[in-house]
Design a protein around this motif. Structure first.
Motif, mmCIF file in Angstrom:
data_model
loop_
_atom_site.group_PDB
_atom_site.id
_atom_site.type_symbol
_atom_site.label_atom_id
_atom_site.label_comp_id
_atom_site.label_asym_id
_atom_site.label_seq_id
_atom_site.Cartn_x
_atom_site.Cartn_y
_atom_site.Cartn_z
ATOM 1 N N ASP A 81 -8.179 1.437 2.384
ATOM 2 C CA ASP A 81 -7.356 0.575 1.548
ATOM 3 C C ASP A 81 -6.442 -0.566 2.191
ATOM 4 O OD1 ASP A 81 -8.401 2.012 -0.504
ATOM 5 O OD2 ASP A 81 -6.801 3.341 -0.518
ATOM 6 N N MET A 82 -5.828 0.339 3.472
ATOM 7 C CA MET A 82 -4.931 -0.470 4.143
ATOM 8 C C MET A 82 -5.691 -1.556 5.128
ATOM 9 S SD MET A 82 -3.695 -0.651 7.468
ATOM 10 C CE MET A 82 -4.369 0.885 8.471
ATOM 11 N N VAL B 115 0.876 -1.082 0.103
ATOM 12 C CA VAL B 115 0.024 -0.043 -0.186
ATOM 13 C C VAL B 115 1.081 1.179 -0.041
ATOM 14 C CG1 VAL B 115 -0.251 0.119 2.578
ATOM 15 C CG2 VAL B 115 -2.240 0.938 1.214
ATOM 16 N N SER B 116 0.401 2.489 -0.834
ATOM 17 C CA SER B 116 1.058 3.524 -0.706
ATOM 18 C C SER B 116 0.989 4.068 0.683
ATOM 19 C CB SER B 116 0.805 4.323 -1.725
ATOM 20 O OG SER B 116 1.126 5.810 -1.577
ATOM 21 N N ASN C 278 0.557 7.202 0.756
ATOM 22 C CA ASN C 278 -0.462 7.977 1.035
ATOM 23 C C ASN C 278 -1.928 7.423 0.932
ATOM 24 O OD1 ASN C 278 1.468 10.193 0.877
ATOM 25 N ND2 ASN C 278 1.883 9.596 -1.092
ATOM 26 N N ALA C 279 -1.858 6.128 1.127
ATOM 27 C CA ALA C 279 -3.367 5.443 0.775
ATOM 28 C C ALA C 279 -4.198 5.934 1.846
ATOM 29 C CB ALA C 279 -3.130 4.034 0.788
ATOM 30 N N GLN C 280 -5.611 5.481 1.729
ATOM 31 C CA GLN C 280 -6.326 5.758 2.683
ATOM 32 C C GLN C 280 -6.694 4.488 3.624
ATOM 33 O OE1 GLN C 280 -8.489 8.682 2.718
ATOM 34 N NE2 GLN C 280 -6.953 9.239 1.202
#
Length: 134
Positions: free
Chosen positions: A95-96, A87-88, A90-92
């Motif tokens: 998402d994680m 996961v980035s 910067n992900a929400q």
């Protein structure tokens, strides 16, 4: 809340490089009591996850490999049976959390796919348990 709140940075994470040997991977798993490790390539990018099962299947299914010559087998040739999606940074949170539901840990990468750490499912559960019971 940002996912950085849960980040265990790379310098505190046991991981292996894609050039490591099967023997080195086994020793890392044993030393840290882990069942899987993130793999980082020579450019520092997340390259996948190696599990205990991957090592066992390699031993079982490859004639000639044993504990005495595992140091000659690079991790890069071992078939990976687990794909921990990264996961980035910067992900929400959503998402994680979706990934953490299916993975013991979520690898975290920057915008260039450079491995910067992991988020452990255990830490997420502990956080929510503290906040639900308060």
């Amino acid at each position: 809340m940002k996912i950085t709140s849960f980040l265990l940075p790379k310098d505190k994470v046991a991981f292996i490089t894609s050039s490591a040997s099967m023997r080195e991977a086994l020793e890392q798993l044993e030393n840290h009591y882990y069942t899987a490790l993130p793999i980082v390539d020579s450019d520092g990018k997340y390259a996948g996850t190696l599990s205990e099962g991957d090592l066992l299947w390699m031993l079982k299914n490859t004639p000639g490999i044993d504990f005495d010559n595992m140091h000659q087998v690079p991790v890069s040739v071992i078939e990976k049976h687990i794909h921990n999606e990264s996961v980035s940074i910067n992900a929400q949170m959503e998402d994680m959390l979706a990934l953490a539901a299916d993975q013991n840990f979520v690898p975290v990468v920057d915008d260039k796919n450079i491995f910067i750490g992991i988020i452990r499912r255990k830490d997420i559960i502990e956080y929510y348990m503290r906040n639900i019971t308060d």
